[in-house]
Design a protein around this motif. Structure first.
Motif, PDB file in Angstrom:
ATOM      1  N   ILE A  92      38.181  34.140  25.512  1.00 15.20           N
ATOM      2  CA  ILE A  92      36.968  34.608  26.187  1.00 15.20           C
ATOM      3  C   ILE A  92      37.180  34.668  27.704  1.00 15.20           C
ATOM      4  O   ILE A  92      36.803  35.632  28.369  1.00 15.20           O
ATOM      5  CB  ILE A  92      35.774  33.694  25.858  1.00 15.20           C
ATOM      6  N   PHE A  93      37.810  33.608  28.242  1.00 15.66           N
ATOM      7  CA  PHE A  93      38.064  33.562  29.690  1.00 15.66           C
ATOM      8  C   PHE A  93      38.933  34.736  30.139  1.00 15.66           C
ATOM      9  O   PHE A  93      38.627  35.421  31.118  1.00 15.66           O
ATOM     10  CB  PHE A  93      38.743  32.240  30.056  1.00 15.66           C
ATOM     11  N   GLN A  94      40.020  34.987  29.426  1.00 15.94           N
ATOM     12  CA  GLN A  94      40.916  36.076  29.774  1.00 15.94           C
ATOM     13  C   GLN A  94      40.208  37.432  29.670  1.00 15.94           C
ATOM     14  O   GLN A  94      40.411  38.330  30.495  1.00 15.94           O
ATOM     15  CB  GLN A  94      42.168  36.055  28.879  1.00 15.94           C
ATOM     16  N   ALA A  95      39.368  37.568  28.649  1.00 21.17           N
ATOM     17  CA  ALA A  95      38.635  38.820  28.469  1.00 21.17           C
ATOM     18  C   ALA A  95      37.635  39.036  29.602  1.00 21.17           C
ATOM     19  O   ALA A  95      37.502  40.152  30.126  1.00 21.17           O
ATOM     20  CB  ALA A  95      37.913  38.813  27.122  1.00 21.17           C
ATOM     21  N   LEU A  96      36.939  37.987  29.996  1.00 18.78           N
ATOM     22  CA  LEU A  96      35.999  38.080  31.110  1.00 18.78           C
ATOM     23  C   LEU A  96      36.717  38.413  32.412  1.00 18.78           C
ATOM     24  O   LEU A  96      36.261  39.237  33.213  1.00 18.78           O
ATOM     25  CB  LEU A  96      35.239  36.751  31.266  1.00 18.78           C
ATOM     26  N   LYS A  97      37.833  37.769  32.630  1.00 17.27           N
ATOM     27  CA  LYS A  97      38.602  37.980  33.860  1.00 17.27           C
ATOM     28  C   LYS A  97      39.124  39.411  33.935  1.00 17.27           C
ATOM     29  O   LYS A  97      39.166  40.019  35.012  1.00 17.27           O
ATOM     30  CB  LYS A  97      39.768  36.984  33.903  1.00 17.27           C
ATOM     31  N   ARG A 130      31.629  29.934  32.026  1.00 20.32           N
ATOM     32  CA  ARG A 130      30.941  30.868  31.138  1.00 20.32           C
ATOM     33  C   ARG A 130      31.663  30.958  29.788  1.00 20.32           C
ATOM     34  O   ARG A 130      31.029  31.001  28.729  1.00 20.32           O
ATOM     35  CB  ARG A 130      30.870  32.251  31.818  1.00 20.32           C
ATOM     36  N   ALA A 131      32.995  30.995  29.824  1.00 15.23           N
ATOM     37  CA  ALA A 131      33.772  31.054  28.585  1.00 15.23           C
ATOM     38  C   ALA A 131      33.547  29.814  27.735  1.00 15.23           C
ATOM     39  O   ALA A 131      33.405  29.896  26.505  1.00 15.23           O
ATOM     40  CB  ALA A 131      35.259  31.211  28.915  1.00 15.23           C
ATOM     41  N   ASN A 175      33.977  40.117  17.322  1.00 15.15           N
ATOM     42  CA  ASN A 175      32.874  40.468  18.217  1.00 15.15           C
ATOM     43  C   ASN A 175      33.145  40.090  19.677  1.00 15.15           C
ATOM     44  O   ASN A 175      32.248  40.153  20.521  1.00 15.15           O
ATOM     45  CB  ASN A 175      31.572  39.806  17.751  1.00 15.15           C
ATOM     46  N   LEU A 176      34.369  39.678  19.985  1.00 14.54           N
ATOM     47  CA  LEU A 176      34.712  39.236  21.332  1.00 14.54           C
ATOM     48  C   LEU A 176      34.408  40.304  22.372  1.00 14.54           C
ATOM     49  O   LEU A 176      33.786  40.038  23.411  1.00 14.54           O
ATOM     50  CB  LEU A 176      36.190  38.845  21.404  1.00 14.54           C
ATOM     51  N   LYS A 177      34.818  41.536  22.107  1.00 15.47           N
ATOM     52  CA  LYS A 177      34.626  42.622  23.075  1.00 15.47           C
ATOM     53  C   LYS A 177      33.140  42.851  23.326  1.00 15.47           C
ATOM     54  O   LYS A 177      32.709  43.059  24.479  1.00 15.47           O
ATOM     55  CB  LYS A 177      35.284  43.903  22.561  1.00 15.47           C
ATOM     56  N   THR A 178      32.347  42.817  22.266  1.00 12.74           N
ATOM     57  CA  THR A 178      30.904  43.031  22.403  1.00 12.74           C
ATOM     58  C   THR A 178      30.253  41.901  23.207  1.00 12.74           C
ATOM     59  O   THR A 178      29.402  42.136  24.069  1.00 12.74           O
ATOM     60  CB  THR A 178      30.241  43.113  21.015  1.00 12.74           C
ATOM     61  N   VAL A 179      30.658  40.665  22.926  1.00 12.15           N
ATOM     62  CA  VAL A 179      30.100  39.512  23.637  1.00 12.15           C
ATOM     63  C   VAL A 179      30.427  39.592  25.126  1.00 12.15           C
ATOM     64  O   VAL A 179      29.569  39.361  25.989  1.00 12.15           O
ATOM     65  CB  VAL A 179      30.641  38.199  23.049  1.00 12.15           C
ATOM     66  N   GLY A 197      35.080  33.461  40.891  1.00 11.90           N
ATOM     67  CA  GLY A 197      36.252  32.592  40.775  1.00 11.90           C
ATOM     68  C   GLY A 197      36.529  32.193  39.335  1.00 11.90           C
ATOM     69  O   GLY A 197      35.672  32.310  38.445  1.00 11.90           O
ATOM     70  N   ASP A 198      37.751  31.705  39.114  1.00 16.40           N
ATOM     71  CA  ASP A 198      38.139  31.270  37.768  1.00 16.40           C
ATOM     72  C   ASP A 198      37.222  30.165  37.249  1.00 16.40           C
ATOM     73  O   ASP A 198      36.924  30.110  36.051  1.00 16.40           O
ATOM     74  CB  ASP A 198      39.591  30.773  37.782  1.00 16.40           C
ATOM     75  N   GLU A 199      36.765  29.274  38.134  1.00 15.40           N
ATOM     76  CA  GLU A 199      35.910  28.175  37.695  1.00 15.40           C
ATOM     77  C   GLU A 199      34.615  28.697  37.079  1.00 15.40           C
ATOM     78  O   GLU A 199      34.129  28.172  36.067  1.00 15.40           O
ATOM     79  CB  GLU A 199      35.592  27.255  38.875  1.00 15.40           C
ATOM     80  N   VAL A 200      34.048  29.745  37.701  1.00 16.83           N
ATOM     81  CA  VAL A 200      32.802  30.326  37.190  1.00 16.83           C
ATOM     82  C   VAL A 200      33.037  30.957  35.820  1.00 16.83           C
ATOM     83  O   VAL A 200      32.277  30.740  34.873  1.00 16.83           O
ATOM     84  CB  VAL A 200      32.253  31.381  38.168  1.00 16.83           C
TER      85      VAL A 200
END
Length: 254
Positions: free
Chosen positions: A5-10, A26-27, A40-44, A19-22
């Motif tokens: 999730i973190f990598q996808a958000l980034k 969230r992830a 459903n990762l992409k949709t989320v 920042g990465d912390e934020v």
């Protein structure tokens, strides 16, 4: 899943400058729901756009407010120092004026008195001159110290102005980059090309950027189609082995 999730958000929201912390927080929160899967990762991740954009604006506002507050405090301190500076100088000047008046009155009395003057007058005049010089030195020292304090406030104000200008430029650059990415997606430029980035002149406006990106999209779509020299739709002539190989290689490259 948290790492995914973190990598996808980034990858999806680099233009927000969070920042990465934020993003990690969230992830972690999304992963903790237990509802995010590979399917459903992409949709989320896409559903987080509005919330993360609001978070970015909130962060920008806090930075702007902090700079404005620091600037106001520095300006008030500088104004106070300037007022105190003027008052201190006025007070010392009043003291000097009083001392000078006292000296002139004493000197006048010595001249009026019989047998006045002489060594006694010289001694008094010497004492008054020494006191006058001491007061003048004290005033000059006070002025010097106050000027140093004022320079410190001026330097602090300059630093705050520079920081404010840098923050404004960074915010403008981030907003412009976000607009470019949004336009690129809007005109149909594929994701692999968007990830390569775009370089536009700083003075290029939104209309010209949109026009240029539309041209890129048209060129990419045209390049994705087999060339007429490789394949003639509806033709009766079979393709040679070399032509088939060339067509396959061309498709594979795309």
């Amino acid at each position: 899943m948290k790492t995914k999730i973190f990598q996808a958000l980034k990858q999806e929201y680099p233009q927000l400058g969070l920042g990465d912390e934020v993003l990690q927080a969230r992830a972690e929160a999304l992963a903790a729901t237990g509802l995010v899967t590979d399917d459903n990762l992409k949709t989320v991740v896409a559903s987080q756009k509005a919330n993360l954009e609001a978070l970015q604006k909130s962060n920008d506002k806090r930075v702007t407010d902090a700079i404005a507050k620091a600037k106001k405090e520095a300006e008030e301190a500088a104004a106070k120092a300037s007022t105190e500076h003027a008052a201190a100088i006025k007070a010392e000047q009043d003291k000097l004026a009083a001392l000078q008046k006292e000296y002139e009155e004493f000197k006048a009395k010595q001249v009026q008195q019989p047998g006045g003057g002489g060594q006694a007058t010289e001694e008094v005049e010497k004492r008054l001159n020494e006191a006058f010089d001491a007061k003048l030195a004290a005033i000059n020292k006070t002025i010097e110290e106050l000027n140093k304090a004022n320079k410190g406030y001026a330097d602090k104000l300059k630093t705050l102005e520079d920081e404010k200008e840098a923050a404004a430029k960074a915010a403008a650059a981030a907003a412009r980059q976000e607009m470019i990415l949004a336009k690129a997606k809007e005109v149909g430029i594929p994701e692999w090309r968007i990830k390569q980035g775009f370089s536009f002149a700083d003075d290029m406006d939104e209309a010209k950027i949109t026009e240029t990106l539309t041209g890129y999209a048209t060129d990419i779509k045209a390049q994705m189609l087999p060339g007429r020299s490789q394949f003639q739709a509806g033709g009766d002539t079979a393709l040679s082995n070399e032509e088939v190989k060339g067509l396959v290689k061309d498709i594979m490259r795309r």
